[in-house]
Write a protein that holds these residues in place. Structure first.
Motif, PDB file in Angstrom:
ATOM      1  N   ILE A 266       0.863  -1.182   0.000  1.00  0.00           N
ATOM      2  CA  ILE A 266       0.000   0.000   0.000  1.00  0.00           C
ATOM      3  C   ILE A 266       0.899   1.232   0.000  1.00  0.00           C
ATOM      4  O   ILE A 266       1.818   1.351   0.809  1.00  0.00           O
ATOM      5  CB  ILE A 266      -0.980  -0.039   1.207  1.00  0.00           C
ATOM      6  CG1 ILE A 266      -1.871   1.198   1.221  1.00  0.00           C
ATOM      7  CG2 ILE A 266      -0.270  -0.202   2.528  1.00  0.00           C
ATOM      8  CD1 ILE A 266      -3.086   1.057   2.135  1.00  0.00           C
ATOM      9  N   LYS A 271      -1.671   5.578   2.717  1.00  0.00           N
ATOM     10  CA  LYS A 271      -1.664   5.408   4.175  1.00  0.00           C
ATOM     11  C   LYS A 271      -1.939   6.748   4.860  1.00  0.00           C
ATOM     12  O   LYS A 271      -2.667   6.814   5.856  1.00  0.00           O
ATOM     13  CB  LYS A 271      -0.309   4.872   4.641  1.00  0.00           C
ATOM     14  CG  LYS A 271      -0.055   3.424   4.286  1.00  0.00           C
ATOM     15  CD  LYS A 271       1.313   2.999   4.806  1.00  0.00           C
ATOM     16  CE  LYS A 271       1.651   1.580   4.394  1.00  0.00           C
ATOM     17  NZ  LYS A 271       2.997   1.186   4.795  1.00  0.00           N
ATOM     18  N   ASP A 289      -6.882   3.088  11.899  1.00  0.00           N
ATOM     19  CA  ASP A 289      -5.871   3.186  10.836  1.00  0.00           C
ATOM     20  C   ASP A 289      -5.315   1.805  10.492  1.00  0.00           C
ATOM     21  O   ASP A 289      -5.202   1.433   9.320  1.00  0.00           O
ATOM     22  CB  ASP A 289      -4.685   4.076  11.286  1.00  0.00           C
ATOM     23  CG  ASP A 289      -5.121   5.431  11.827  1.00  0.00           C
ATOM     24  OD1 ASP A 289      -6.016   5.455  12.684  1.00  0.00           O
ATOM     25  OD2 ASP A 289      -4.557   6.447  11.390  1.00  0.00           O
ATOM     26  N   ASN A 293      -5.887  -0.342   6.917  1.00  0.00           N
ATOM     27  CA  ASN A 293      -4.741  -0.759   6.096  1.00  0.00           C
ATOM     28  C   ASN A 293      -4.777  -2.262   5.823  1.00  0.00           C
ATOM     29  O   ASN A 293      -4.576  -2.702   4.686  1.00  0.00           O
ATOM     30  CB  ASN A 293      -3.418  -0.403   6.798  1.00  0.00           C
ATOM     31  CG  ASN A 293      -3.009   1.045   6.563  1.00  0.00           C
ATOM     32  OD1 ASN A 293      -2.457   1.386   5.533  1.00  0.00           O
ATOM     33  ND2 ASN A 293      -3.295   1.910   7.525  1.00  0.00           N
ATOM     34  N   LYS A 297      -5.599  -4.177   2.139  1.00  0.00           N
ATOM     35  CA  LYS A 297      -4.658  -5.156   1.562  1.00  0.00           C
ATOM     36  C   LYS A 297      -5.363  -6.487   1.281  1.00  0.00           C
ATOM     37  O   LYS A 297      -5.146  -7.110   0.240  1.00  0.00           O
ATOM     38  CB  LYS A 297      -3.487  -5.399   2.525  1.00  0.00           C
ATOM     39  CG  LYS A 297      -2.426  -4.311   2.502  1.00  0.00           C
ATOM     40  CD  LYS A 297      -1.289  -4.749   3.402  1.00  0.00           C
ATOM     41  CE  LYS A 297      -0.131  -3.759   3.360  1.00  0.00           C
ATOM     42  NZ  LYS A 297       0.967  -4.209   4.237  1.00  0.00           N
TER      43      LYS A 297
END
Length: 348
Positions: A266, A271, A289, A293, A297
């Motif tokens: 990523i 991000k 967060d 993430n 993915k």
């Protein structure tokens, strides 16, 4: 062909479930990457929550476990094996294995802490010097799915234990100075009806994803769901046979995604955008967060991609953040809508 031999207890095929895409996606992503942290499914009565959760467990490929091991130990991964199996491998003892269906464990509402965590037989330990551990539901759920229906009615203390084990991947039982530690890596799935009360915010925050499901209002879709269920009830094996191809395709996609997950990257800018969205929404802590993430993915891997794109984030971010927003009694818009609005501002 003897139908009874094919399957002892027929399970409704996952790919035959009509609608409820949000719940299905959340479950698939947690299966691809269990470290997402499980999913909380809140919705009306009779919307197929339990059916869908049992269907995903039935769909998954079989896993290899050490024979006669109460923890479903992996034969080569140290994080997924019990201390006894580790000792055998270190002493170069030949360990036999077998393939089993992914464990699907139900936690009943009236369960005690001993039933959940397991217990040590103190009498045997004192009298015979033998450390005997009676495995609990956390041991049985290792490398599988632990399902808690009506999780919002479960004792907060038990929810805490569940979430700690799900986050750390381990369960420790201590009684009278005797300690047993075993792997407990599972996908935690909770479901509930919001009419019966919400989970405390600090517990809710520890679920990776939060899927909201509503009763289908479209008459033609409702008829389709009713017909699908009636067909299964009339002849479950015929229905399973009909969806065999779809089931195999989805299972293959999940296996490929699990293998490709570690290769997915990523971009740093994306991000930053995820963290910017979390900041604008006043999300407490960094769980939002981290989970976003991970989920992005997993979704990219599911789409057979090596890199996360903006659309992948858009697809999963509401599932990851809606339950982490601070509740404002004067707020007129739904938390999911609030997330969507902020996402559109930042990602467009």
């Amino acid at each position: 062909m003897d139908r009874i031999q094919k399957q002892t207890r027929p399970v409704f095929p996952f790919t035959a479930i009509v609608g409820q895409e949000e719940m299905k996606l959340a479950l698939i992503l947690n299966v691809i990457d269990p470290k997402i942290g499980g999913v909380m499914i809140m919705g009306d009565r009779g919307t197929g929550k339990s059916t869908t959760i049992r269907a995903i467990a039935d769909l998954l490929p079989e896993i290899e476990v050490v024979t006669d091991d109460m923890f479903n130990s992996h034969v080569s991964d140290y994080d997924l094996m019990s201390d006894f199996v580790k000792q055998q491998i270190e002493n170069q003892v030949n360990v036999s294995t077998q393939f089993i269906k992914v464990p699907m464990v139900d936690l009943p509402l009236g369960a005690t802490e001993d039933r959940l965590c397991g217990t040590i037989d103190i009498e045997k330990a004192l009298n015979e010097g033998i450390k005997t551990f009676e495995a609990g539901l956390l041991a049985k759920a290792n490398r599988g799915i632990l399902y808690v229906d009506e999780v919002n009615l479960l004792d907060d203390h038990l929810v805490d234990i569940l979430l700690d084990s799900a986050a750390s991947g381990w369960n420790t039982v201590e009684r009278e100075g005797i300690s047993v530690r075993h792997p407990a890596r599972f996908v935690l799935v909770g479901s509930g009806n919001p009419e019966e009360g919400e989970l405390r915010p600090q517990l809710l925050d520890r679920f990776g994803m939060h899927a909201e499901i509503r009763t289908v209002r479209d008459p033609s879709l409702r008829v389709k769901i009713v017909e699908q269920r009636a067909k299964f009830d009339q002849d479950p094996y015929l229905c399973i046979e009909e969806f065999k191809g779809n089931q195999k395709d989805l299972k293959d996609n999940i296996i490929v995604a699990q293998k490709n997950l570690e290769n997915v990257v990523i971009d740093y800018d994306l991000k930053v955008k995820i963290s910017q969205i979390c900041g604008l929404l006043n999300v407490d802590g960094l769980r939002g967060d981290i989970v976003t993430n991970r989920a992005a993915k997993a979704f990219a891997a599911y789409q057979n991609k090596d890199e996360v794109e903006i659309d992948d984030i858009k697809k999963v971010i509401t599932l990851c953040l809606r339950h982490r927003l601070r509740k404002d009694p004067l707020e007129t818009i739904d938390s999911g809508t609030k997330v969507d609005q902020t996402v559109n501002e930042i990602l467009n």
